[in-house]
Every structure is written in C-alpha cells, then in structure tokens.
Write an enzyme that holds these catalytic residues in place. Sequence first.
Site, mmCIF file in Angstrom:
data_model
loop_
_atom_site.group_PDB
_atom_site.id
_atom_site.type_symbol
_atom_site.label_atom_id
_atom_site.label_comp_id
_atom_site.label_asym_id
_atom_site.label_seq_id
_atom_site.Cartn_x
_atom_site.Cartn_y
_atom_site.Cartn_z
ATOM 1 N N TYR A 173 -7.750 -1.440 -0.299
ATOM 2 C CA TYR A 173 -8.979 -2.424 -0.470
ATOM 3 C C TYR A 173 -10.060 -2.153 -0.435
ATOM 4 C CZ TYR A 173 -8.805 -1.990 4.036
ATOM 5 O OH TYR A 173 -9.158 -1.398 5.259
ATOM 6 N N PHE A 244 -12.771 -9.385 -1.306
ATOM 7 C CA PHE A 244 -11.843 -8.088 -1.683
ATOM 8 C C PHE A 244 -11.812 -7.333 -3.259
ATOM 9 C CE2 PHE A 244 -11.244 -9.210 3.221
ATOM 10 C CZ PHE A 244 -11.556 -8.133 3.814
#
Length: 253
Positions: A173, A244
């Site tokens: 991420y 994200f």
Amino acid sequence: MRVNMASVAGLLAASTRAATAFSARAAPRAAARAATARHMSSAPGPYDEDKMPIYALGLNIGMQISQQTDFKTLLEEDELEILLAGFGDIVKGENTNNPMEVLQKYGPAVNELLRERMDGVMEKVKKDGAEYITGFLDCNEEAEKTDSGLVYYCMKEGEGASPAVEDEVEVHYHGTLTDGTVFDSSVDRGSTIKFKLGQVIKGWQEGLAMMKEGGKATLVIPPELAYGDAGSGGAVPPGATLKFEVELFKVNP
C-alpha cells in the site's frame, strides 16, 4: 475541553488524542521513524559528531511531542518561538516565575486557544477532503462512491478470492494525504505487510472486501471511515481524507 494544567503531559494528551494508526498503532509511528532515519542518514549533522547524541535526544523529545500535537500547524512562527522559550526555561532552570502559578493562571486561555485553533484546522481539512473526493470522481469516471462514502477505483482486476473481515491479507500500500504527502507506505519500505482485515480502519475493511487476489485499487477514504476527528499522531491530521493505492497479494482465511 478542560486540561489538567498540573503537567505538560496532561496538556498534550488533552489537546489532541493519539488515535490508533493504520493497523491499530504501529504504521504512522514506523513511517515517522523511517522518515527521520532517512533524513539523518542522507544529510550531514548540524553539530560535531561528539555533540550529535545530544541533538538526537532533542529530536526524540520533539518527535514525541509532535506525535501528540502538531504545534507547527496550530501556532504562528512567533508563537512557536514563545512556546520553545517556555520549554527552554524549564529545561535550563532559568524560569524566574513559578511554573505552576503560570499554568494555573493561563490554563483556561490555553484550553480555549487550542480548541479554537484545532477546530479551525479540522474544518479546513474536512472541506479540502470533500473537494478532493468530488474532483477525484470527476476525473475518474469508473470510480464508484459507496453508500458509506468510500471511493473505490479499480486499477487492476484480480482473479482470486475476496477477503472477509476475519481473514488475514497480504498487501502492498501507498498512503497519502490529499495534498500528496506520503504518511505511510509499505511500497517505500520495500516489504509487503500481513494483517487481519478486522484490525484496520473501516475504509480498508470495506475497500479490500471489494477486491480479489491479484487486484490493485485506489481507495479514497473520508475521515469517518479513517481516523475521524482524532487523526493519528503527527502523521494524519484530524478530519483528514486519505488516499491509498492498495495491491492485494494473498487472502488467508
């Protein structure tokens, strides 16, 4: 909001709560430590080598305070100088006033100042976040906004299983604020991370459940599905909308 002015620790704890980080606690603190380590390793020290341990001690104290309250955002430049002067007087033992008397006298004004400043900053952050979400949807026609307010944009379709909230997932991420500031990134650290999906913020729980193994997606998460009005230490401001990019490698039931 009332602060027990009997200790500086009480003031800092009351002026802003340290929220749980990405996977409950560790990620933003780890990111802050990593960022500091990168800075210290890539730049020459401001003091001679034998004095650098003392400088490092000052950095450590400053980092701990900044994780509680982002004074750089709340105070003007001249106000920061006054704050540091008060800190220096205590550390050096040069304060001619009784610190407890000063705290008792000006404690209510401190409470009011911090409350007003924090409320103003948070409202601006929330407004900027809402505008960012609108702009993201306008620029990405395939992005979808769920009933909860999460924005999901598929970057690559997966072909494996979708995780349930009780499953463990392995992901990469890259987390940023709406201004592009990176506050946490397994990609930058060069290592994937595993965690139980039920242990992370609601926006992640909902967003990853929409993915399949092998997939990659962008999640734009409003504050109510992220860290809310508390923020997360010095890494995520109160009321922040988060973006994200997430790649889902593995789902372990």
